[in-house]
Scaffold this motif. Structure first.
Motif, PDB file in Angstrom:
ATOM      1  N   ILE A 135       0.854  -1.191   0.000  1.00  0.00           N
ATOM      2  CA  ILE A 135       0.000   0.000   0.000  1.00  0.00           C
ATOM      3  C   ILE A 135       0.887   1.238   0.000  1.00  0.00           C
ATOM      4  N   TRP A 136       0.684   2.110  -0.979  1.00  0.00           N
ATOM      5  CA  TRP A 136       1.465   3.357  -1.065  1.00  0.00           C
ATOM      6  C   TRP A 136       0.520   4.544  -1.065  1.00  0.00           C
ATOM      7  N   ILE A 137       0.815   5.487  -0.196  1.00  0.00           N
ATOM      8  CA  ILE A 137      -0.062   6.654  -0.024  1.00  0.00           C
ATOM      9  C   ILE A 137       0.786   7.934  -0.100  1.00  0.00           C
ATOM     10  N   THR A 138       0.281   8.941  -0.786  1.00  0.00           N
ATOM     11  CA  THR A 138       0.935  10.258  -0.795  1.00  0.00           C
ATOM     12  C   THR A 138      -0.109  11.301  -0.424  1.00  0.00           C
ATOM     13  N   GLU A 139       0.173  12.085   0.613  1.00  0.00           N
ATOM     14  CA  GLU A 139      -0.845  13.054   1.065  1.00  0.00           C
ATOM     15  C   GLU A 139      -0.234  14.379   1.511  1.00  0.00           C
ATOM     16  N   VAL A 140      -1.054  15.389   1.501  1.00  0.00           N
ATOM     17  CA  VAL A 140      -0.637  16.758   1.827  1.00  0.00           C
ATOM     18  C   VAL A 140      -0.344  16.947   3.321  1.00  0.00           C
ATOM     19  N   PHE A 141       0.489  17.948   3.600  1.00  0.00           N
ATOM     20  CA  PHE A 141       0.739  18.393   4.987  1.00  0.00           C
ATOM     21  C   PHE A 141       0.898  19.912   4.890  1.00  0.00           C
ATOM     22  N   ASN A 142      -0.233  20.603   4.743  1.00  0.00           N
ATOM     23  CA  ASN A 142      -0.209  22.013   4.360  1.00  0.00           C
ATOM     24  C   ASN A 142       0.408  22.945   5.401  1.00  0.00           C
ATOM     25  N   SER A 143       0.414  22.517   6.669  1.00  0.00           N
ATOM     26  CA  SER A 143       1.007  23.397   7.697  1.00  0.00           C
ATOM     27  C   SER A 143       2.515  23.543   7.536  1.00  0.00           C
ATOM     28  N   THR A 144       3.134  22.717   6.707  1.00  0.00           N
ATOM     29  CA  THR A 144       4.592  22.797   6.532  1.00  0.00           C
ATOM     30  C   THR A 144       5.007  23.905   5.568  1.00  0.00           C
ATOM     31  N   PHE A 145       4.032  24.547   4.964  1.00  0.00           N
ATOM     32  CA  PHE A 145       4.349  25.554   3.931  1.00  0.00           C
ATOM     33  C   PHE A 145       5.057  26.765   4.533  1.00  0.00           C
ATOM     34  N   TYR A 146       6.200  27.104   3.928  1.00  0.00           N
ATOM     35  CA  TYR A 146       6.933  28.323   4.291  1.00  0.00           C
ATOM     36  C   TYR A 146       7.387  28.985   3.001  1.00  0.00           C
ATOM     37  N   TYR A 147       7.303  30.287   2.951  1.00  0.00           N
ATOM     38  CA  TYR A 147       7.813  30.971   1.769  1.00  0.00           C
ATOM     39  C   TYR A 147       8.354  32.333   2.171  1.00  0.00           C
ATOM     40  N   TYR A 148       9.225  32.871   1.312  1.00  0.00           N
ATOM     41  CA  TYR A 148       9.804  34.187   1.539  1.00  0.00           C
ATOM     42  C   TYR A 148       9.982  34.875   0.185  1.00  0.00           C
ATOM     43  N   PRO A 149       9.647  36.147   0.081  1.00  0.00           N
ATOM     44  CA  PRO A 149       9.126  37.025   1.104  1.00  0.00           C
ATOM     45  C   PRO A 149       7.637  36.788   1.346  1.00  0.00           C
ATOM     46  N   ASN A 150       7.290  36.999   2.579  1.00  0.00           N
ATOM     47  CA  ASN A 150       5.917  36.809   3.006  1.00  0.00           C
ATOM     48  C   ASN A 150       4.973  37.818   2.341  1.00  0.00           C
ATOM     49  N   GLY A 151       3.731  37.354   2.071  1.00  0.00           N
ATOM     50  CA  GLY A 151       2.737  38.270   1.496  1.00  0.00           C
ATOM     51  C   GLY A 151       1.426  38.160   2.261  1.00  0.00           C
ATOM     52  N   ILE A 152       0.880  39.273   2.682  1.00  0.00           N
ATOM     53  CA  ILE A 152      -0.324  39.204   3.528  1.00  0.00           C
ATOM     54  C   ILE A 152      -1.514  38.623   2.777  1.00  0.00           C
ATOM     55  N   HIS A 153      -1.556  38.835   1.458  1.00  0.00           N
ATOM     56  CA  HIS A 153      -2.706  38.337   0.693  1.00  0.00           C
ATOM     57  C   HIS A 153      -2.596  36.827   0.473  1.00  0.00           C
ATOM     58  N   MET A 154      -1.361  36.376   0.214  1.00  0.00           N
ATOM     59  CA  MET A 154      -1.138  34.931   0.088  1.00  0.00           C
ATOM     60  C   MET A 154      -1.457  34.252   1.418  1.00  0.00           C
ATOM     61  N   ASP A 155      -0.980  34.843   2.509  1.00  0.00           N
ATOM     62  CA  ASP A 155      -1.256  34.282   3.848  1.00  0.00           C
ATOM     63  C   ASP A 155      -2.757  34.164   4.089  1.00  0.00           C
TER      64      ASP A 155
END
Ligand SMILES: C[S@@+](CC[C@H](N)C(=O)[O-])C[C@H]1O[C@@H](n2cnc3c(N)ncnc32)[C@H](O)[C@@H]1O
Length: 265
Positions: free
Chosen positions: A134-154
């Protein structure tokens, strides 16, 4: 609310094809169905991952399950080249009633949309051969980090994730896959981190990835607009913030997904 985050419009169906192609180098190095003759693909969508599996594992027959008639119709069209190597079942993965047993199971970007993923694993067990892969691939959205930060993207990202939760899904399901497999009493459960840490070292890839990310973010927009969570202007501002990431010499784009392996003895 029990909506599906991404919807089923043709643009979304094409996004799944593009996404599968774009993410192939990240997803498939570990996936191993060697020796498997009957693979069950849960939540096949339009068959984007199925096509890859057919290519990688030429001995396998793949049974594609999805609970959307629209997706399955498109999957049949997209996979018509595969002849009798594929078959299709319209069914809810939380309540399986399958015609046979399988020696491989594939799940990619699906459990994140399912309100009770443990039910999927429990309902699946009677249809698994001993030694199943059994192979599964799934999201872990809290790990997202980016720079430079944007208030609208956030702000957009926060609403996107909340909307997924409101739809009955879980944008951090990847974090809990190990627990779910354990609760469903699978054996030899293993977790692997996957994902990307992009910066200016690979400028072209970073650029392409940011275009992909905008499309992914917009895949939730129809439902979010209808729910009154965002406006058209919010989408434009989100896209502008993503473009600003690329424009910066210290740009960073970081995200982790989770891959899991399990079997039953
Ligand atoms: C994001 S798509 C992923 C499709 C495909 N695995 C891929 O990576 O291209 C999620 C799919 O899961 C299906 N799905 C969602 N909930 C389901 C359920 N309870 N039972 C079966 N399929 C489901 C959706 O209809 C959709 O086609």
């Amino acid at each position: 609310m029990t909506n599906y985050l991404h919807g089923f419009i043709p643009e979304e169906q094409q996004r799944l094809i593009d996404q599968a192609g774009f993410l192939t180098p990240l997803i498939y190095p570990r996936i191993d169905f060697v020796g498997c003759k009957k693979i069950l693909e849960i939540g096949c969508g339009v068959g984007a991952q199925t096509a890859k599996l057919l290519e990688l594992f030429p001995e396998a027959h793949i049974t594609c399950v999805d609970n959307s008639e629209t997706q399955l119709a498109k999957a049949k069209e997209n996979l018509s080249f595969a002849g009798d190597r594929v078959s299709f079942i319209l069914q809810d993965a939380m309540n399986f009633d399958l015609p046979e047993q399988y020696d491989g199971v594939y799940i990619c970007w699906v459990l994140e949309h399912i309100s009770e993923p443990l039910k999927v694993f429990r309902s699946l067990k009677p249809y698994l051969k001993s030694g199943v892969k059994i192979w599964i691939t799934e999201v872990f959205n809290s790990t997202f980090y980016y720079y430079p930060n944007g208030i609208h993207m956030d702000a957009y990202y926060e609403k996107y994730n909340k909307y997924q939760l409101a739809c009955g899904g879980n944008p951090d399901i990847g974090a809990n896959i190990g627990n779910l497999l354990f609760q469903a009493e699978f054996d030899n459960i293993q977790l692997f981190p996957g994902g990307f840490h992009l910066d200016r070292r690979e400028s072209k890839y970073l650029f392409d990835f940011l275009q992909f990310w905008k499309t992914l973010m917009k895949s939730g927009s129809q439902g979010m607009l209808e729910a009154g969570l965002i406006t058209q202007r919010d989408i434009e501002l989100m896209e502008r913030d993503v473009d600003n990431i690329y424009a910066n010499e210290n740009s960073v784009f970081y995200y982790r997904f989770v891959q899991a392996y399990a079997t039953i003895q």
